[in-house]
Scaffold this motif. Sequence first.
Motif, PDB file in Angstrom:
ATOM      1  N   GLY A  63      47.140  37.498  44.845  1.00  0.00           N
ATOM      2  CA  GLY A  63      47.709  37.990  46.185  1.00  0.00           C
ATOM      3  C   GLY A  63      49.129  38.458  45.857  1.00  0.00           C
ATOM      4  N   ILE A  64      49.675  37.937  45.139  1.00  0.00           N
ATOM      5  CA  ILE A  64      51.091  38.387  44.718  1.00  0.00           C
ATOM      6  C   ILE A  64      51.175  39.702  44.300  1.00  0.00           C
ATOM      7  CG2 ILE A  64      53.144  37.913  43.070  1.00  0.00           C
ATOM      8  CD1 ILE A  64      52.514  35.032  43.248  1.00  0.00           C
ATOM      9  N   LEU A  65      50.148  40.272  43.531  1.00  0.00           N
ATOM     10  CA  LEU A  65      49.949  41.529  42.996  1.00  0.00           C
ATOM     11  C   LEU A  65      49.780  42.626  43.983  1.00  0.00           C
ATOM     12  CD1 LEU A  65      49.616  43.672  40.691  1.00  0.00           C
ATOM     13  CD2 LEU A  65      47.351  43.087  40.536  1.00  0.00           C
ATOM     14  N   PHE A  66      48.662  42.079  44.911  1.00  0.00           N
ATOM     15  CA  PHE A  66      48.602  42.881  46.011  1.00  0.00           C
ATOM     16  C   PHE A  66      49.944  43.202  47.108  1.00  0.00           C
ATOM     17  CE2 PHE A  66      44.128  41.647  45.588  1.00  0.00           C
ATOM     18  CZ  PHE A  66      43.633  42.520  44.584  1.00  0.00           C
ATOM     19  N   ILE A  67      50.565  42.056  47.304  1.00  0.00           N
ATOM     20  CA  ILE A  67      51.770  42.023  48.151  1.00  0.00           C
ATOM     21  C   ILE A  67      52.892  43.009  47.432  1.00  0.00           C
ATOM     22  CG2 ILE A  67      53.485  40.732  48.985  1.00  0.00           C
ATOM     23  CD1 ILE A  67      51.732  38.447  49.397  1.00  0.00           C
ATOM     24  N   ALA A  68      52.842  42.852  46.246  1.00  0.00           N
ATOM     25  CA  ALA A  68      53.839  43.652  45.314  1.00  0.00           C
ATOM     26  C   ALA A  68      53.586  44.994  45.523  1.00  0.00           C
ATOM     27  CB  ALA A  68      54.025  43.198  43.928  1.00  0.00           C
ATOM     28  N   ILE A  69      52.169  45.429  45.375  1.00  0.00           N
ATOM     29  CA  ILE A  69      51.888  47.013  45.613  1.00  0.00           C
ATOM     30  C   ILE A  69      52.193  47.313  46.895  1.00  0.00           C
ATOM     31  CG2 ILE A  69      49.825  48.617  45.521  1.00  0.00           C
ATOM     32  CD1 ILE A  69      48.692  46.738  43.493  1.00  0.00           C
ATOM     33  N   PHE A 100      47.506  52.540  41.988  1.00  0.00           N
ATOM     34  CA  PHE A 100      46.311  52.045  41.428  1.00  0.00           C
ATOM     35  C   PHE A 100      46.719  51.802  40.024  1.00  0.00           C
ATOM     36  CE2 PHE A 100      42.447  52.729  39.114  1.00  0.00           C
ATOM     37  CZ  PHE A 100      41.787  51.777  39.444  1.00  0.00           C
ATOM     38  N   LEU A 101      47.240  52.778  39.376  1.00  0.00           N
ATOM     39  CA  LEU A 101      47.580  52.609  38.015  1.00  0.00           C
ATOM     40  C   LEU A 101      48.458  51.650  37.607  1.00  0.00           C
ATOM     41  CD1 LEU A 101      47.800  56.432  36.952  1.00  0.00           C
ATOM     42  CD2 LEU A 101      46.010  54.911  36.318  1.00  0.00           C
ATOM     43  N   ILE A 102      49.683  51.372  38.388  1.00  0.00           N
ATOM     44  CA  ILE A 102      50.531  50.410  38.345  1.00  0.00           C
ATOM     45  C   ILE A 102      49.912  48.903  38.416  1.00  0.00           C
ATOM     46  CG2 ILE A 102      52.667  49.308  39.502  1.00  0.00           C
ATOM     47  CD1 ILE A 102      53.775  51.990  39.792  1.00  0.00           C
ATOM     48  N   GLY A 103      48.985  49.107  39.592  1.00  0.00           N
ATOM     49  CA  GLY A 103      48.312  47.917  39.717  1.00  0.00           C
ATOM     50  C   GLY A 103      47.333  47.248  38.867  1.00  0.00           C
ATOM     51  N   VAL A 104      46.743  48.390  38.179  1.00  0.00           N
ATOM     52  CA  VAL A 104      45.713  47.907  37.076  1.00  0.00           C
ATOM     53  C   VAL A 104      46.724  47.318  35.771  1.00  0.00           C
ATOM     54  CG1 VAL A 104      44.204  48.753  35.395  1.00  0.00           C
ATOM     55  CG2 VAL A 104      43.849  49.426  37.573  1.00  0.00           C
ATOM     56  N   LEU A 105      47.662  47.991  35.599  1.00  0.00           N
ATOM     57  CA  LEU A 105      48.577  47.760  34.682  1.00  0.00           C
ATOM     58  C   LEU A 105      49.050  46.287  34.515  1.00  0.00           C
ATOM     59  CD1 LEU A 105      49.717  48.472  31.904  1.00  0.00           C
ATOM     60  CD2 LEU A 105      51.704  49.380  33.171  1.00  0.00           C
ATOM     61  N   GLY A 106      49.406  46.122  36.050  1.00  0.00           N
ATOM     62  CA  GLY A 106      49.907  44.788  36.488  1.00  0.00           C
ATOM     63  C   GLY A 106      48.958  43.617  36.450  1.00  0.00           C
ATOM     64  N   LEU A 107      47.782  44.103  36.686  1.00  0.00           N
ATOM     65  CA  LEU A 107      46.597  43.150  36.530  1.00  0.00           C
ATOM     66  C   LEU A 107      46.419  42.671  35.169  1.00  0.00           C
ATOM     67  CD1 LEU A 107      44.138  41.770  38.196  1.00  0.00           C
ATOM     68  CD2 LEU A 107      42.732  43.857  37.332  1.00  0.00           C
ATOM     69  N   PHE A 108      46.405  43.529  34.174  1.00  0.00           N
ATOM     70  CA  PHE A 108      46.238  43.216  32.649  1.00  0.00           C
ATOM     71  C   PHE A 108      47.394  42.401  32.299  1.00  0.00           C
ATOM     72  CE2 PHE A 108      43.212  46.700  32.527  1.00  0.00           C
ATOM     73  CZ  PHE A 108      42.108  45.993  31.868  1.00  0.00           C
ATOM     74  N   VAL A 109      48.731  42.816  32.720  1.00  0.00           N
ATOM     75  CA  VAL A 109      50.122  41.804  32.235  1.00  0.00           C
ATOM     76  C   VAL A 109      49.537  40.542  32.663  1.00  0.00           C
ATOM     77  CG1 VAL A 109      52.569  41.548  32.777  1.00  0.00           C
ATOM     78  CG2 VAL A 109      51.449  43.709  32.277  1.00  0.00           C
ATOM     79  N   ILE A 110      49.283  40.542  33.994  1.00  0.00           N
ATOM     80  CA  ILE A 110      48.856  38.788  34.526  1.00  0.00           C
ATOM     81  C   ILE A 110      47.628  38.367  33.767  1.00  0.00           C
ATOM     82  CG2 ILE A 110      48.041  37.538  36.669  1.00  0.00           C
ATOM     83  CD1 ILE A 110      49.384  39.806  38.419  1.00  0.00           C
ATOM     84  N   LYS A 111      46.726  39.181  33.582  1.00  0.00           N
ATOM     85  CA  LYS A 111      45.633  38.464  32.559  1.00  0.00           C
ATOM     86  C   LYS A 111      45.787  38.511  31.102  1.00  0.00           C
ATOM     87  CE  LYS A 111      42.646  36.864  34.566  1.00  0.00           C
ATOM     88  NZ  LYS A 111      42.527  35.435  35.156  1.00  0.00           N
TER      89      LYS A 111
END
Length: 292
Positions: free
Chosen positions: A257-263, A29-40
């Motif tokens: 979708g790419i982020l969720f698959i990566a997780i 979850f923490l990695i995903g949130v960080l990845g989300l902010f990198v994407i956005k």
Amino acid sequence: MDKSFEKYQKRRLQSSYLSVIISISLVLFLIGVLGLFVIKAKSITEHFKEKVTMTIFLNDNAAKNDVEILKAELKKAAYTKSVIYISKKEAAQKYSEEIGEDFIKFLGDNPLKNAIDLSLKSAFVTPEKMAEIEKKLLNRSIIAEVSYDKPLIELLTKNITRLSFWMLIFSGVFTLIAVVLINSSIRLSVYSKRFTIKTMQMVGATKGFIRTPFIWKSVQLGILGAVVSILGIVAFILYINKTIPELEMLSDYEMLGILFIAIIVLGVLITGVSTFFATQRFLNLRTDELYY
């Protein structure tokens, strides 16, 4: 007695699995949130940059026709996001509301000027480009002054560069933490079954045969943990999108979708590899070493 012990072992095993799922889901979850902010990151920086306003003050003798021409040209300019004309009367009324008294009665005249609030596109919100725009505008005879917060622009530009750098650093650190934490949880889970592993090995089972069910079970836990973390990220996205809709968190479904698959891939990869090395370690131990 045997049934009680069996139930105890079953509860212990379920507790072990639950702790692994929780560890995996929290870290992912923490990695995903960080990845989300990198994407956005681009949308976030654009949001803050486009909040910056350049105010163009007009001369008192500026003809109405010239002002309309200026407004039309500004609206067509490549750097413009929005143009808002504010008359000196409107500015005085707003200022009076802010200070809580009618300053015009005290002064006897309105000292303010007609102005245009110019919002720029994010790509043009840099010290160099804004200085260039300011220089061009001041060449117009009807413009008395151009005002914007220069120190803020410089600070914003520097901080965005620093933020991008530190986000990359944090991404690497969080990934390392994820590997360490999930690996520790998997090792503890496998450790509780070390005697089972050794017993299977003593009766002739091959290492590959022993490892396979452990790896498969860990992969299942990894997928489950990843799904839980994705649900948490979706809830986080919906909250942010409702609170700050300007960030458009739901605008890019492909990247999400790419982020969720990566997780999911990360969850499967870390749990699978960790379980492989954890079982390998116990397979290579002597029987007397299992007690240490």
